[in-house]
Design a protein around this motif. Sequence first.
Motif, mmCIF file in Angstrom:
data_model
loop_
_atom_site.group_PDB
_atom_site.id
_atom_site.type_symbol
_atom_site.label_atom_id
_atom_site.label_comp_id
_atom_site.label_asym_id
_atom_site.label_seq_id
_atom_site.Cartn_x
_atom_site.Cartn_y
_atom_site.Cartn_z
ATOM 1 N N GLN A 35 0.806 -1.210 0.000
ATOM 2 C CA GLN A 35 0.000 0.000 0.000
ATOM 3 C C GLN A 35 0.845 1.268 0.000
ATOM 4 O OE1 GLN A 35 -3.161 -0.144 2.851
ATOM 5 N NE2 GLN A 35 -3.040 2.039 3.192
ATOM 6 N N THR A 36 2.000 1.218 0.620
ATOM 7 C CA THR A 36 2.824 2.418 0.733
ATOM 8 C C THR A 36 3.707 2.589 -0.486
ATOM 9 O OG1 THR A 36 4.449 1.137 1.954
ATOM 10 C CG2 THR A 36 2.865 2.369 3.255
ATOM 11 N N PRO A 37 3.868 3.817 -0.947
ATOM 12 C CA PRO A 37 4.731 4.065 -2.112
ATOM 13 C C PRO A 37 6.186 3.784 -1.785
ATOM 14 C CG PRO A 37 3.374 5.985 -1.590
ATOM 15 C CD PRO A 37 3.190 4.999 -0.493
ATOM 16 N N PRO A 38 6.988 3.322 -2.676
ATOM 17 C CA PRO A 38 6.561 2.861 -3.995
ATOM 18 C C PRO A 38 5.846 1.517 -3.885
ATOM 19 C CG PRO A 38 8.889 2.405 -3.709
ATOM 20 C CD PRO A 38 8.432 3.153 -2.476
ATOM 21 N N THR A 39 4.811 1.337 -4.686
ATOM 22 C CA THR A 39 4.048 0.090 -4.668
ATOM 23 C C THR A 39 4.939 -1.058 -5.126
ATOM 24 O OG1 THR A 39 2.010 1.271 -5.103
ATOM 25 C CG2 THR A 39 2.016 -1.079 -5.585
ATOM 26 N N ARG A 40 4.936 -2.113 -4.358
ATOM 27 C CA ARG A 40 5.730 -3.299 -4.679
ATOM 28 C C ARG A 40 4.848 -4.529 -4.641
ATOM 29 N NH1 ARG A 40 9.891 -1.186 -0.580
ATOM 30 N NH2 ARG A 40 11.271 0.010 -1.905
ATOM 31 N N ILE A 41 5.318 -5.573 -5.265
ATOM 32 C CA ILE A 41 4.637 -6.857 -5.183
ATOM 33 C C ILE A 41 5.331 -7.673 -4.108
ATOM 34 C CG2 ILE A 41 4.116 -8.997 -6.403
ATOM 35 C CD1 ILE A 41 4.102 -7.344 -8.987
ATOM 36 N N ARG A 42 4.552 -8.170 -3.169
ATOM 37 C CA ARG A 42 5.123 -8.975 -2.081
ATOM 38 C C ARG A 42 4.519 -10.380 -2.139
ATOM 39 N NH1 ARG A 42 5.779 -6.063 3.196
ATOM 40 N NH2 ARG A 42 7.687 -5.529 2.111
ATOM 41 N N LYS A 43 5.385 -11.367 -2.033
ATOM 42 C CA LYS A 43 4.957 -12.768 -2.042
ATOM 43 C C LYS A 43 5.318 -13.385 -0.703
ATOM 44 C CE LYS A 43 5.502 -17.049 -4.676
ATOM 45 N NZ LYS A 43 6.207 -17.679 -5.802
ATOM 46 N N ILE A 44 4.312 -13.914 -0.028
ATOM 47 C CA ILE A 44 4.504 -14.603 1.253
ATOM 48 C C ILE A 44 4.047 -16.046 1.026
ATOM 49 C CG2 ILE A 44 4.000 -14.603 3.713
ATOM 50 C CD1 ILE A 44 5.103 -11.933 2.989
ATOM 51 N N GLU A 45 4.946 -16.986 1.218
ATOM 52 C CA GLU A 45 4.635 -18.378 0.856
ATOM 53 C C GLU A 45 3.959 -19.182 1.959
ATOM 54 O OE1 GLU A 45 6.853 -20.506 -1.745
ATOM 55 O OE2 GLU A 45 7.752 -18.779 -2.719
ATOM 56 N N ARG A 46 4.216 -18.835 3.222
ATOM 57 C CA ARG A 46 3.590 -19.584 4.324
ATOM 58 C C ARG A 46 2.961 -18.593 5.290
ATOM 59 N NH1 ARG A 46 5.534 -23.331 7.670
ATOM 60 N NH2 ARG A 46 7.153 -21.925 8.404
ATOM 61 N N CYS A 47 1.620 -18.560 5.273
ATOM 62 C CA CYS A 47 0.867 -17.625 6.111
ATOM 63 C C CYS A 47 -0.155 -18.380 6.946
ATOM 64 C CB CYS A 47 0.081 -16.633 5.265
ATOM 65 S SG CYS A 47 1.018 -15.679 4.102
ATOM 66 N N ARG A 48 -0.528 -17.733 8.019
ATOM 67 C CA ARG A 48 -1.638 -18.206 8.848
ATOM 68 C C ARG A 48 -2.367 -16.961 9.338
ATOM 69 N NH1 ARG A 48 0.576 -22.369 12.188
ATOM 70 N NH2 ARG A 48 0.088 -23.723 10.462
ATOM 71 N N LEU A 49 -3.697 -17.004 9.348
ATOM 72 C CA LEU A 49 -4.468 -15.858 9.825
ATOM 73 C C LEU A 49 -4.179 -15.602 11.294
ATOM 74 C CD1 LEU A 49 -8.002 -16.352 8.247
ATOM 75 C CD2 LEU A 49 -6.149 -14.875 7.476
ATOM 76 N N ARG A 50 -4.291 -14.333 11.689
ATOM 77 C CA ARG A 50 -4.180 -13.968 13.104
ATOM 78 C C ARG A 50 -5.400 -13.146 13.471
ATOM 79 N NH1 ARG A 50 -1.932 -8.684 13.990
ATOM 80 N NH2 ARG A 50 -1.239 -7.740 12.033
ATOM 81 N N ALA A 51 -5.564 -12.893 14.746
ATOM 82 C CA ALA A 51 -6.739 -12.165 15.230
ATOM 83 C C ALA A 51 -6.777 -10.752 14.654
ATOM 84 C CB ALA A 51 -6.725 -12.104 16.751
ATOM 85 N N THR A 52 -7.975 -10.304 14.346
ATOM 86 C CA THR A 52 -8.186 -8.952 13.841
ATOM 87 C C THR A 52 -8.302 -7.991 15.008
ATOM 88 O OG1 THR A 52 -9.362 -9.813 11.931
ATOM 89 C CG2 THR A 52 -9.727 -7.502 12.470
ATOM 90 N N PRO A 53 -7.463 -6.968 15.069
ATOM 91 C CA PRO A 53 -7.586 -6.001 16.162
ATOM 92 C C PRO A 53 -8.880 -5.196 15.998
ATOM 93 C CG PRO A 53 -5.759 -5.415 14.694
ATOM 94 C CD PRO A 53 -6.349 -6.689 14.191
ATOM 95 N N THR A 54 -9.645 -5.111 17.051
ATOM 96 C CA THR A 54 -10.930 -4.408 16.980
ATOM 97 C C THR A 54 -10.757 -2.900 17.062
ATOM 98 O OG1 THR A 54 -11.185 -4.673 19.360
ATOM 99 C CG2 THR A 54 -12.243 -6.317 17.945
ATOM 100 N N ASN A 55 -9.632 -2.435 17.551
ATOM 101 C CA ASN A 55 -9.434 -0.993 17.693
ATOM 102 C C ASN A 55 -8.856 -0.342 16.435
ATOM 103 O OD1 ASN A 55 -6.934 -2.147 17.875
ATOM 104 N ND2 ASN A 55 -6.220 -0.893 19.567
#
Length: 87
Positions: A27-47
Motif C-alpha cells: 500500500q505504501t509508495p513505492p508500490t511493490r509486489i510482495r509474495k509470502i509463501e507460508r501464512c496463517r491468519l491472526r486475530a483482527t484487532p478491533t481498535n
Amino acid sequence: MKLTEALTRMRDMEHTDLTFGMVFLTQTPPTRIRKIERCRLRATPTNHRNHDAFLYFTDLDKSLARQCRKRLITRVCFGDKWYPVEI
C-alpha cells in the motif's frame, strides 16, 4: 477464484496445521509486489480503524505479524496450486 472464496478457505484453515500463500501489492509508495509463501491468519484487532478492509496474518517464514488490504491481494496459494484472485 473470488476473493470471498479465498478468504473463506483461509478461515477454514485457521484451526489446522495447514498454511496458505499469497501475493499482494503493498500500500505504501513505492508500490511493490510482495509474495509470502507460508501464512496463517491472526486475530483482527478491533481498535484498528477500517479493520474490515484488511487481512491480518502471520508470515511464518519470518515469524512476523503482517497485514494487507484485502483488495490488493492478487494471487493465493492453497497446497501447491496458485490461483489468481478476482475482486
